[in-house]
Write an enzyme that holds these catalytic residues in place. Structure first.
Site: not given
Ligand code: F6R
Length: 614
Positions: A2, A27, A75, A101-102, A484, A488, A491
């Protein structure tokens, strides 16, 4: 997750709102909408799907210029991503339009009460409850800000709300609990948004709203109170980056741009952390050295990519400090009743600083008496504000949903923290620490070297574009990098990918291996690492079963060549720092493959950049 924008000022407000929504597209969202006040009524346009759909609607049904607007990218949580459920929502009496948002956790009860009182609902959202409540309050004669405070006191859950009232076309009121909200202070104009990117084009002066605050703004004034109406303070700051940081600057994707920004991001994160005498200093670490010496357990909590950075940190921290270090997925942490004492140090890692799972985990840890150190990329976000100390990463704004420069700078900050603890606790000699620091400081040109040699990954992506499943193997710090690398690919390229500890393969996952499953293997440095030869054997295990092996090994490692179908060379670094160079080709491969497959790399389906719901 959002995006919210509100604008009041002399510009064409709708244009400001739509431009702001576009800057927050990263976002993650599945519908978009705007509302403005025209004469005696509210004009609303909202559409499921991309902002382009909203723009088409605005072109088909144009609205005359106004000087106030609210806009929202949604979202979906409660209610599917339809036109009706898109925000803004207008109260049944037509008085207010509201965006949110929330998640409003008690919305079902409130909705029942409102329906029993004869209020008709248009959508299936939790948000509409807040719009209806606010509309009734102002209709009953309450001032808009008072009405907002009353509504906030009725709501449970996480909410950022922004509303306008048809009878006051120069005024916006917003409220914040748990979800982010920043005020942008201009000259003769003001903004509210989820993210400074939404208004950076117009002003760099921002005020971060605190928890449970209401902000009342017109074009000249910003007034902040708490939910009880008492005067309150936000936290003013200047945004240090400019519009170009929030633009693609000639790249096809933000993600690709951010991959190529990694040498600078790491250098900026390391900058100014050494004294001339060679000692480490972390200015933002406001926990006494005595307390850090007494720590008997470290728990790292984070989500997704940040969790994998935490796994790398565990190897470094335990090796350098000899303090036991656990790493836990934030969403699991508090529900398993973790053992925490006053001597536990909780380290939390979050690019956005707003991830709800991580936030709830650190709140739980604090209640149990732990001290919290946050590693975070977003100045003034909630997680660092609720922590005892912060190590900011200096990646700059990360806009691609898949984290890249966010991750690599998290690694750099974790190394800094590990070395700092070793210095305080005396578990490493000063010259050893200085040696690692020198090596760390020398990594940005090595990351650049990897970036300069990525061409083979481009070809590889072309060759492997039809594959449906990929495996990633690593050992020691290479193991989190394998996970990781797989994340990637999942995702953004939507292919099945798994990361495994290479030694674990024979205990099950090797059954997945055949000629159609390419396997990436991260090889630890040769000679200097006892695991090197074992990983070479692991490569042979998968190759013997027909897999195409893509081997990432350091320059000069001649042992691996006979086992590699594709060999990618990494610059020489010590084992523990190798993630800083080994992750880069994996990020690039995922970006390349997703591009070839025709996917939207920056906004992958179902994902949001900042996950502000649990
Ligand atoms: C993957 C990705 C997510 C974030 C996770 C935590 O590419 O971006 O897995 O790493 O949602 O997000 P933050 O770091 O913002 O707490």
């Amino acid at each position: 997750m959002c995006g919210i924008i509100g604008y009041v000022g002399p510009r064409v407000a709708l244009d400001v709102a739509v431009a702001g929504l576009k800057r927050m597209e990263y976002r993650g969202y599945d519908s978009a909408g705007v509302a403005v006040i025209v004469g005696d009524h509210i004009e609303l346009r909202k559409k499921a799907g991309k902002i382009a759909n909203l723009e088409a609607e605005l072109a088909a049904r144009p609205i005359a210029p106004t000087q106030i607007a609210i806009g929202h990218t949604r979202w979906a949580t409660h209610g599917g991503p339809t036109d009706e459920n898109a925000h803004p929502h207008i109260s049944a009496n037509g008085r207010v339009a509201l965006i949110h948002n929330g998640i409003i956790e008690n919305f079902a009860t409130l909705r029942q009460q409102l329906e029993a009182a004869g209020v008709p609902f248009q959508s299936k959202t939790d948000t509409e409850v807040a719009a209806q409540l606010l509309g009734r309050e102002v209709e009953a004669g309450a001032d808009l800000a008072d009405a907002m405070r009353t509504v906030c006191r009725l709501l449970d859950g996480a909410f950022t709300l922004v509303a306008l009232d048809v009878t006051q076309p120069g005024r916006l009121v917003a409220a914040r609990r748990n979800s982010p909200l920043v005020v942008g202070v201009g000259e003769g104009e003001n903004f509210v948004a989820s993210d400074v990117a939404a208004f950076i084009e117009f002003t760099r002066s921002a005020i971060e709203l605190g928890q449970d605050q209401v902000v009342d703004l017109d074009r000249d004034q910003v007034t902040i109170t708490d939910f009880a109406g008492r005067p309150a303070q936000g936290k003013p700051y200047e945004v240090t980056w400019d519009l170009s940081a929030a633009e693609k600057s000639g790249y096809d994707w933000f993600m690709r741009k951010e991959i190529f920004e990694q040498p600078r991001a790491v250098a900026d994160t390391l900058l100014g952390r050494f004294t001339d005498a060679g000692a480490l200093k972390l200015d933002e670490l406001h926990i006494s050295e005595g307390h850090l010496r007494a720590v008997d357990k470290i728990i790292i909590v984070a989500c997704g990519t940040a969790y994998y950075a935490g796994l790398v940190a565990k190897y470094a921290i335990e090796h350098w400090t000899r303090v036991a270090c656990e790493v836990e997925i934030a969403s699991e942490f508090r529900y398993r009743d973790p053992i925490i004492t006053g001597r536990t140090l909780v380290v939390t890692i979050s690019q956005s600083g707003e991830t709800a799972d991580t936030l709830m985990a650190i709140r739980h840890a604090r209640e149990q008496g732990a001290r919290i150190v946050a590693i975070c990329n977003t100045n003034g976000s909630t997680i660092p504000r609720e922590s005892d100390a912060v190590i900011y990463t200096h990646a700059g704004p990360e806009i691609g949903v898949a984290s890249t420069k966010g991750f690599i700078t998290q690694l750099a900050a974790c190394y800094l923290l590990g070395l700092y603890l070793a210095q305080i606790r005396g578990t490493m000699f000063g010259d050893e620490i200085a040696g690692v620091m020198r090596e760390l400081a020398a990594t940005p040109p090595l990351i650049q070297k990897v970036l300069d040699t990525l061409e083979p990954m481009r070809d590889l992506a072309k060759r492997l574009a039809g594959k449906e499943s990929f495996l990633f193997l690593g050992r020691h710090v290479g193991y989190p990098i394998a996970m990781e690398g797989a994340l990637k690919l999942k995702e953004i390229a939507y292919v099945h990918a798994e990361g495994f500890a290479a030694g674990e393969l024979k205990h099950g996952p090797i059954a997945l291996v055949d000629k159609d499953v390419p396997v990436f293997i991260i090889v630890p440095p040769m000679g200097r690492d006892r695991l090197h030869d074992k990983v070479v054997s692991n490569i042979e295990e998968v190759r013997a079963r027909g897999a195409h092996t893509i081997v990432l090994a350091e320059e000069g490692d001649l042992d691996v060549a006979p086992h590699a179908d594709t060999l990618f060379r990494l610059p020489r670094v010590s084992t523990i720092l190798q993630p800083l160079v080994s992750i880069v080709p994996l990020q690039f491969f995922a970006c390349e493959l997703a591009t070839l497959l025709g996917y939207d790399v920056d906004q992958p389906r179902n994902l949001a950049k900042s996950v502000t719901v649990e």
